[in-house]
Enzyme design. Structure first.
Site, PDB file in Angstrom:
ATOM      1  N   GLU A 163       0.878  -1.177   0.000  1.00 25.26           N
ATOM      2  CA  GLU A 163       0.000   0.000   0.000  1.00 25.26           C
ATOM      3  C   GLU A 163       0.911   1.222   0.000  1.00 25.26           C
ATOM      4  O   GLU A 163       1.464   1.593   1.035  1.00 25.26           O
ATOM      5  CB  GLU A 163      -0.915  -0.002   1.228  1.00 25.26           C
ATOM      6  CG  GLU A 163      -1.817  -1.213   1.342  1.00 25.26           C
ATOM      7  CD  GLU A 163      -2.965  -1.229   0.353  1.00 25.26           C
ATOM      8  OE1 GLU A 163      -3.104  -0.253  -0.416  1.00 25.26           O
ATOM      9  OE2 GLU A 163      -3.717  -2.207   0.339  1.00 25.26           O
ATOM     10  N   CYS A 220      -2.317   9.123   2.080  1.00 17.94           N
ATOM     11  CA  CYS A 220      -1.990   8.534   0.782  1.00 17.94           C
ATOM     12  C   CYS A 220      -3.115   8.730  -0.223  1.00 17.94           C
ATOM     13  O   CYS A 220      -2.873   8.992  -1.404  1.00 17.94           O
ATOM     14  CB  CYS A 220      -1.693   7.040   0.933  1.00 17.94           C
ATOM     15  SG  CYS A 220      -0.276   6.664   1.977  1.00 17.94           S
TER      16      CYS A 220
END
Length: 460
Positions: free
Chosen positions: A236, A270
């Site tokens: 991720e 993110c």
């Protein structure tokens, strides 16, 4: 001197340091996690594993104040958002406690010849290593540890070097929960390890997989090591998510959502919206309203009620963002709004006229910097949105339902949010494509990443 230290980004003061684990201690940590798998998790029913995770959820709620205070000190998250993160982590653990048995139920297979029976039984693999980032110290751990312990895996957890206090707090929660429910103490083991030591762990034959949430550089390095040792990896990584506005019945609400999506976690998320792509007919109004609302959120003490924007997480993060912004201006970008950095307090900045020959067009700005783009059509918006090495999330605002679904299909992204932001929830899978990583966390899909889908065929 250990690299694990709490340095308050609001003041620059070093509050505490934590010693790195010794090589002998690391060997024992891997051994403890492996023993927990072989001696307890592998044979424990799903209900017992779920009960452990349910208690972990409860302890997050019971220790909510303590946990929130820690991450304000560690990485500058505004206190209101820190409470929100603790609550979300608790909800994630509870989700897997509530749904684990149903998700892991045997899956029958219809046999072509009709003779006998066959089914898939899901089981854990063994010891997993989690390498976690600083920006969501509890949430990131919850979405990795929660589902994987319910599946039947044990966890070695290396947290970010600036988050040792929250790492210790999570470890205490697991220690207390395992003692209360009678689980093996090695189900969750915190390790303050160096990069060289992590390479040793990945090479260890007792380790079965690695999950990394962090930078593209860190993900590539770990994936290379894991591949060499044939270990599965979930990555991720970063994102440069587009916020696309094509039409709206409420421009003020769309602007508010855009600001919220950029300011979340001090702009250090993110999947935060970073590039704002607006249809020509709405661009001027959007830009004026966005700049006014965005720059009204000036950085303030993260412990104060109502603070929307605290300091960046560290001096290194501030220096990086300062350098990126200066380089964008040097290469020809127009600054529509900016301020003067004070310590790690970085005021909002807005860029325009960013072109493909500039570094800013391709980079991720991890902080309160927004880039505005004007487009003339849906097709141009899609082309611009996808012209990035990243593919994590995307946001589409339109009043046309058919257009919304066309845009969703056209996005090179792991997630598409239509007419909403900050809609993450425990049941919704999280992950990206391209250089944003591979694999999924959260939701049912998180239970499918590190699991043995074992075929069992029984003769008629």
């Amino acid at each position: 001197m250990s690299h694990y230290a709490v340095i308050n980004p609001a003041t620059g003061e070093t509050l505490s340091e934590y010693p790195e684990i010794t090589d002998a201690g690391l060997h024992d940590a891997v051994g403890s996690a492996h023993a927990a798998y072989t001696e307890w998790l592998r044979n424990a029913p799903v209900a017992s594993r779920a009960a452990l995770i349910a208690r972990v959820a409860e302890l997050h709620t019971e220790r909510r104040d303590e946990l929130a205070d820690i991450i304000v000190r560690e990485m500058g998250k505004p206190l209101d958002q820190a409470f929100g993160e603790v609550d979300f982590a608790a909800a994630i653990y509870q989700y897997y406690a509530d749904n684990g048995e149903a998700f892991l139920a045997d899956e029958p297979i219809a046999l072509a010849d009709g003779g006998g029976s066959a089914f898939i039984r899901r089981a854990g693999l063994g010891v997993l290593l989690g390498i976690m980032p600083w920006n969501f110290p509890y949430y990131q751990v919850a979405r990795f540890a929660g589902p994987n312990i319910v599946v039947g895996n044990t966890i070695l957890l290396k947290h970010a070097q600036q988050c040792p206090e929250s790492a210790a707090a999570i470890a205490r929660i697991f220690d207390d929960a395992t003692a209360e429910v009678g689980a093996h103490a090695g189900v969750y083991v915190n390790i303050y390890a160096s990069n060289d030591q992590i390479a040793t762990v990945i090479a260890d034959p007792r380790l079965q997989g690695v999950s990394v949430t962090g930078s593209e550089r860190a993900g590539a390095a770990v994936a290379e090591l894991a591949g060499r040792h044939l270990k599965k990896v979930v990555l991720e990584l970063g994102g440069s998510d587009p916020f696309i506005l094509l039409s709206t019945d409420d421009l003020d609400a769309a602007v508010q959502d855009a600001v919220n999506a950029r300011l979340d976690n001090n702009g250090q998320s993110c999947n935060g919206a970073k590039r704002f792509i607006v249809i020509d007919s709405l661009y001027d109004q959007f830009a004026a309203k966005f700049i006014e609302l965005f720059t009204a959120a000036q950085p303030a003490d993260p412990m104060m009620d109502g603070t929307l924007l605290g300091p960046l997480s560290s001096a290194a993060a501030t220096e990086r963002l300062d350098e990126q912004l200066a380089r964008a201006v040097e290469q020809g970008a127009t600054v529509l709004a900016s301020g003067t950095t004070s310590g790690n307090f970085f005021p909002p900045a807005v860029l325009a006229d960013v072109t493909p020959d500039m570094d800013a067009y391709h980079e991720e700005f991890f902080g309160p910097v927004a880039a505005l783009y004007r487009v003339s059509s849906e097709e141009e918006a899609v082309t611009l949105a996808n012209d990035t090495p990243y593919g994590l999330g995307s946001y589409v605002y339109t009043t046309d339902q058919e257009q919304a679904l066309r845009m969703a299909d056209a996005m090179d992204a792991g997630m598409v949010w239509i007419n909403l932001v900050l809609g993450d929830s425990a049941e919704l899978p999280f992950g990206g494509v391209k250089r944003s990583g591979s694999g999924r966390e959260m939701g049912r899909f998180a239970l499918e990443e590190f699991v043995n889908k074992k075929l069992i065929r029984i003769a008629g």
